[in-house]
Design an enzyme around this catalytic site. Structure first.
Site, PDB file in Angstrom:
ATOM      1  N   SER A 113       9.371  -7.466  -7.580  1.00 22.59           N
ATOM      2  CA  SER A 113       9.110  -6.472  -6.543  1.00 22.59           C
ATOM      3  C   SER A 113      10.165  -5.380  -6.537  1.00 22.59           C
ATOM      4  O   SER A 113      11.333  -5.622  -6.224  1.00 22.59           O
ATOM      5  CB  SER A 113       9.070  -7.130  -5.161  1.00 22.59           C
ATOM      6  OG  SER A 113       9.057  -6.132  -4.155  1.00 22.59           O
ATOM      7  N   ASP A 171      -0.318  -1.825  -9.490  1.00 26.42           N
ATOM      8  CA  ASP A 171      -1.267  -1.147  -8.596  1.00 26.42           C
ATOM      9  C   ASP A 171      -2.563  -0.772  -9.308  1.00 26.42           C
ATOM     10  O   ASP A 171      -3.477  -0.213  -8.687  1.00 26.42           O
ATOM     11  CB  ASP A 171      -0.626   0.115  -8.014  1.00 26.42           C
ATOM     12  CG  ASP A 171       0.508  -0.221  -7.060  1.00 26.42           C
ATOM     13  OD1 ASP A 171       0.462  -1.303  -6.442  1.00 26.42           O
ATOM     14  OD2 ASP A 171       1.445   0.595  -6.930  1.00 26.42           O
ATOM     15  N   SER A 213       5.937   6.668  -5.499  1.00 23.32           N
ATOM     16  CA  SER A 213       7.240   5.991  -5.434  1.00 23.32           C
ATOM     17  C   SER A 213       8.383   7.004  -5.430  1.00 23.32           C
ATOM     18  O   SER A 213       9.334   6.896  -4.654  1.00 23.32           O
ATOM     19  CB  SER A 213       7.395   5.060  -6.641  1.00 23.32           C
ATOM     20  OG  SER A 213       6.451   4.021  -6.585  1.00 23.32           O
ATOM     21  N   LYS A 237      -0.824  -7.032  -1.166  1.00 27.21           N
ATOM     22  CA  LYS A 237      -0.800  -5.558  -1.182  1.00 27.21           C
ATOM     23  C   LYS A 237      -1.461  -5.038   0.101  1.00 27.21           C
ATOM     24  O   LYS A 237      -1.585  -5.774   1.066  1.00 27.21           O
ATOM     25  CB  LYS A 237      -1.499  -5.035  -2.429  1.00 27.21           C
ATOM     26  CG  LYS A 237      -0.760  -5.381  -3.717  1.00 27.21           C
ATOM     27  CD  LYS A 237       0.575  -4.693  -3.779  1.00 27.21           C
ATOM     28  CE  LYS A 237       1.374  -5.131  -4.997  1.00 27.21           C
ATOM     29  NZ  LYS A 237       2.741  -4.607  -4.968  1.00 27.21           N
ATOM     30  N   ARG A 255      11.095   8.146  -2.258  1.00 26.11           N
ATOM     31  CA  ARG A 255      12.540   8.100  -2.501  1.00 26.11           C
ATOM     32  C   ARG A 255      13.167   9.485  -2.387  1.00 26.11           C
ATOM     33  O   ARG A 255      14.325   9.616  -1.984  1.00 26.11           O
ATOM     34  CB  ARG A 255      12.806   7.463  -3.875  1.00 26.11           C
ATOM     35  CG  ARG A 255      12.534   5.935  -3.893  1.00 26.11           C
ATOM     36  CD  ARG A 255      12.292   5.418  -5.281  1.00 26.11           C
ATOM     37  NE  ARG A 255      12.180   3.977  -5.387  1.00 26.11           N
ATOM     38  CZ  ARG A 255      11.063   3.269  -5.146  1.00 26.11           C
ATOM     39  NH1 ARG A 255       9.955   3.884  -4.752  1.00 26.11           N
ATOM     40  NH2 ARG A 255      11.048   1.955  -5.291  1.00 26.11           N
ATOM     41  N   ARG A 303      -6.629   1.947  -2.722  1.00 22.69           N
ATOM     42  CA  ARG A 303      -6.959   1.742  -4.146  1.00 22.69           C
ATOM     43  C   ARG A 303      -8.282   0.998  -4.325  1.00 22.69           C
ATOM     44  O   ARG A 303      -8.964   1.175  -5.333  1.00 22.69           O
ATOM     45  CB  ARG A 303      -5.814   1.029  -4.871  1.00 22.69           C
ATOM     46  CG  ARG A 303      -4.550   1.874  -4.883  1.00 22.69           C
ATOM     47  CD  ARG A 303      -3.547   1.455  -5.910  1.00 22.69           C
ATOM     48  NE  ARG A 303      -2.249   2.008  -5.554  1.00 22.69           N
ATOM     49  CZ  ARG A 303      -1.875   3.266  -5.771  1.00 22.69           C
ATOM     50  NH1 ARG A 303      -2.685   4.107  -6.365  1.00 22.69           N
ATOM     51  NH2 ARG A 303      -0.678   3.681  -5.399  1.00 22.69           N
ATOM     52  N   GLN A 359      10.135  -3.044  -4.440  1.00 21.94           N
ATOM     53  CA  GLN A 359      10.461  -2.760  -3.037  1.00 21.94           C
ATOM     54  C   GLN A 359      11.608  -3.632  -2.560  1.00 21.94           C
ATOM     55  O   GLN A 359      12.517  -3.162  -1.875  1.00 21.94           O
ATOM     56  CB  GLN A 359       9.226  -2.976  -2.156  1.00 21.94           C
ATOM     57  CG  GLN A 359       8.135  -1.939  -2.420  1.00 21.94           C
ATOM     58  CD  GLN A 359       6.868  -2.186  -1.625  1.00 21.94           C
ATOM     59  OE1 GLN A 359       6.765  -3.162  -0.878  1.00 21.94           O
ATOM     60  NE2 GLN A 359       5.896  -1.316  -1.787  1.00 21.94           N
ATOM     61  N   ARG A 372       1.294  -7.683   6.516  1.00 19.08           N
ATOM     62  CA  ARG A 372       1.990  -7.923   5.238  1.00 19.08           C
ATOM     63  C   ARG A 372       3.351  -8.598   5.454  1.00 19.08           C
ATOM     64  O   ARG A 372       4.030  -8.333   6.442  1.00 19.08           O
ATOM     65  CB  ARG A 372       2.155  -6.592   4.478  1.00 19.08           C
ATOM     66  CG  ARG A 372       0.804  -6.004   4.108  1.00 19.08           C
ATOM     67  CD  ARG A 372       0.935  -4.709   3.353  1.00 19.08           C
ATOM     68  NE  ARG A 372       1.481  -4.906   2.031  1.00 19.08           N
ATOM     69  CZ  ARG A 372       1.754  -3.907   1.195  1.00 19.08           C
ATOM     70  NH1 ARG A 372       1.531  -2.655   1.564  1.00 19.08           N
ATOM     71  NH2 ARG A 372       2.239  -4.158  -0.002  1.00 19.08           N
TER      72      ARG A 372
END
Ligand code: S3P
Length: 446
Positions: free
Chosen positions: A174, A327, A29, A354, A33, A403, A176, A128
Site C-alpha cells: 500500500s 486500480d 496520486s 477499495k 501530493r 472505476r 497510502q 474503509r
C-alpha cells in the site's frame, strides 16, 4: 459536491470505430501530493496539469483549512505553503468525500501535530479500513480520540507533544500506508524508517526529495526497500507539471482495443514503472499499443500511446504485478471479456478494500452482462467472447465507485447490447472529463 442526490444512471452502446487524439487529466496520486506538499512547504508552489477532480479538491480544501493559501490563475494553481511543522488546527472536521488517498495521507501528515483533527467522508470512505494508517501512527504516539468500530471514520486524532520516530514494515502492498508514515516522519524528530517489501508507486519519495526533504532509499539483496526520512527539515515550494494519469488512460485505451476499427492517440501519459502494469498486461494479451515520444518531464517518464483495435487473448496475470496495476483490474476485466480464452488475475486481496469491494463489484457486473467469470478469495478468472456477441444488456451497481462506473461504460461500447450503470456521479471524483472525452473519440455514451 454531495452524492446524496438522486443517482444519475448512464448507458453505453456499441460504437463505431474510435478515432482521434485525447489528453487524459493529471495523475490523481501526484495531484493530491502536489496540493499537500505545496501546502506544507515554505514559499510558493506552482502546479500545471493538476487533476481538478472532486477527490483532489477535497485535499486542497483540507490544506486550506490548515493554513495554506491556494488559488488558480489561468491554468496554473499557486500555493503559498505554511512551512514544515506549521500546519494550523482546522476549525471544522476535514471532509474527504470519497478520497482514500487524501484522507489517509493527511492522517499521516497531521498525526504528529499537537492538535486535534477530525476526518469524515462519504458512505464509501466511512466503510474503509483506516487501522492500517492508525496502527503506525499510534506507535509514534498519536492518540485516536474517536473512531467508529473497526477504526473507521469519523476519526479524531490528537498528536503527542513529541512524536517518536519509528521503523515500520508495511504489512500490505500500500502506497497510502507507506506515504502516511513518511509524512508523519516529516514532523517527527530523528529518522523515521519505512520498510517496503513489495514496491508500490513511489511518488511520495520522489516528490518529497524534489521539495528538499532529506529522504533516502536503499534496496537490499531481497529487493526490500528501506526508506529513511529525517524529520523537521525544510521543504521549499516547487514548480510541478502533473503528467496524465495512466489509470484514467486505461479507459480510452481498453475502449480502443475492443471497439473494432479503432485507432487513437492518448497524449502525455505517466510511464513511471510502478504504474505500467496494465500496459504490459494488455501488450501480453496482443494489444496493439505503440509507445510514442518517450520523454522525461519534471522527473517522471511520460509518453504518448497509439492504440489500435486488436484481437486479444487471455493471459495469466501474476500476483507480483498487482501493485503496478492495482486500480486497473476493473478495466482489465472488461478487456478480458472480449479476449479469446481465460484471463486469470491473481493477488487481488487489496481490491476488497477499495472505494467498493471491487472484486465482487466487477464479478457481479460481468455476470449481469452475460460474461462468464469466477470470483475467488483473491482471484478473478474471466472467460472472454471475442466480438462481444450476446454480451451486455445488464445494469451494473457501481457502489459509489468511479472505476466500476467507467469500466462498465467501456464494456457497453463493444458489447452487443447496451450496458447501463446505476450512477455516473462518482466519475467526477477522478475523471470529470470522462464522458466528453470518450464521446469526442466517437463513443456512444449518455
Ligand atoms: C494510491 C495508492 C493506492 C491506489 C490509490 C492511490 C496513492 O492505494 O489504489 O488509488 O496515491 O498512494 P493503496 O495504498 O490502498 O494500495
Amino acid at each position: 459536491m454531495k452524492h446524496t442526490a438522486e443517482p444519475r444512471p448512464a448507458v453505453a452502446r456499441r460504437s463505431e470505430k474510435l478515432r482521434g487524439a485525447a489528453r487524459v487529466p493529471g495523475d490523481k496520486s501526484i495531484s493530491h501530493r502536489s496540493f499537500m506538499f505545496g501546502g506544507l512547504a515554505s514559499g510558493e508552489t506552482r502546479i500545471t496539469g493538476l487533476l481538478e477532480g472532486e477527490d483532489v479538491m477535497r485535499t486542497g480544501e483540507a490544506m486550506k483549512a490548515m493554513g495554506a493559501r491556494i488559488e488558480k490563475k489561468g491554468d496554473m494553481w499557486i500555493i503559498s505553503g505554511v512551512g514544515n511543522g506549521a500546519l494550523l488546527q482546522p476549525e471544522a472536521p476535514l471532509d474527504f468525500g470519497n478520497a482514500g488517498t487524501g484522507s489517509r495521507l493527511t492522517m499521516g501528515l497531521v498525526g504528529p501535530y499537537d492538535m486535534e483533527t477530525t476526518f469524515i467522508g462519504d458512505a464509501s470512505l466511512s466503510g474503509r479500513p483506516m487501522g492500517r494508517v492508525l496502527e503506525p501512527l499510534r506507535q509514534m504516539g498519536v492518540q485516536v480520540l474517536k473512531a467508529a468500530p473497526g477504526d473507521r471514520m469519523p476519526i479524531t486524532l490528537r498528536g503527542p507533544r513529541h512524536a517518536a520516530p519509528i521503523s515500520y514494515r508495511v504489512p500490505m502492498a500500500s502506497a497510502q500506508v507507506k506515504s502516511a508514515v513518511l509524512l508523519a516522519g516529516l514532523n517527527t524528530p530523528g529518522v523515521t524508517t519505512v520498510i517496503e517489501p513489495v514496491m508500490t508507486r513511489d511518488h511520495t519519495e520522489k516528490m518529497l526529495q524534489g521539495f528538499g526533504a532529506n529522504l533516502t532509499v536503499e534496496t537490499d539483496e531481497q529487493g526490500v526497500r528501506h526508506i529513511f526520512i529525517e524529520g523537521q527539515g525544510k521543504l521549499t515550494g516547487q514548480t510541478i507539471a502533473v503528467p496524465g494519469d495512466p489509470s484514467s488512460a486505461g479507459f480510452p485505451l481498453v475502449a480502443a482495443l475492443i471497439v473494432p476499427g479503432s485507432d487513437i492517440i492518448i497524449e502525455n501519459v505517466l510511464m513511471n514503472p510502478t504504474r505500467t502494469g496494465l500496459l504490459i498486461t494488455l501488450q501480453e494479451m496482443g494489444g496493439d499499443i505503440e509507445i510514442l515520444n518517450p520523454r522525461n518531464a519534471g522527473g517522471e517518464d511520460v509518453a504518448d500511446l497509439r492504440v489500435r483495435s486488436s484481437e486479444l487473448k487471455g493471459v495469466a496475470v501474476p500476483a507480483s504485478r498487482a501493485p503496478s496495476m492495482i486500480d486497473e483490474y476493473p478495466v482489465l476485466a472488461v478487456a478480458a471479456a472480449f479476449a479469446e480464452g481465460e484471463t486469470l488475475m491473481q493477488g487481488l486481496e487489496e481490491l476488497r478494500v477499495k472505494e467498493s469491494d471491487r472484486l465482487a463489484a466487477v464479478a457481479r457486473g460481468l455476470e449481469a452482462n452475460g460474461i462468464d467469470c469466477t470470483e475467488g478469495e483473491a482471484t478473478l478468472a474471466v472467460r472472454g467472447r471475442p466480438g462481444g456477441k450476446g454480451l451486455g444488456g445488464g445494469t451494473v451497481k457501481t457502489h459509489l465507485d468511479h472505476r466500476i462506473a467507467m469500466s462498465f461504460l467501456i464494456l457497453g461500447l463493444a458489447a452487443e447490447k447496451p450496458v447501463t450503470i446505476d450512477d455516473a456521479a462518482m466519475i467526477a471524483t477522478s475523471f470529470p472529463e470522462f464522458m466528453g472525452l470518450m464521446k469526442g473519440l466517437g463513443a456512444e455514451i449518455e
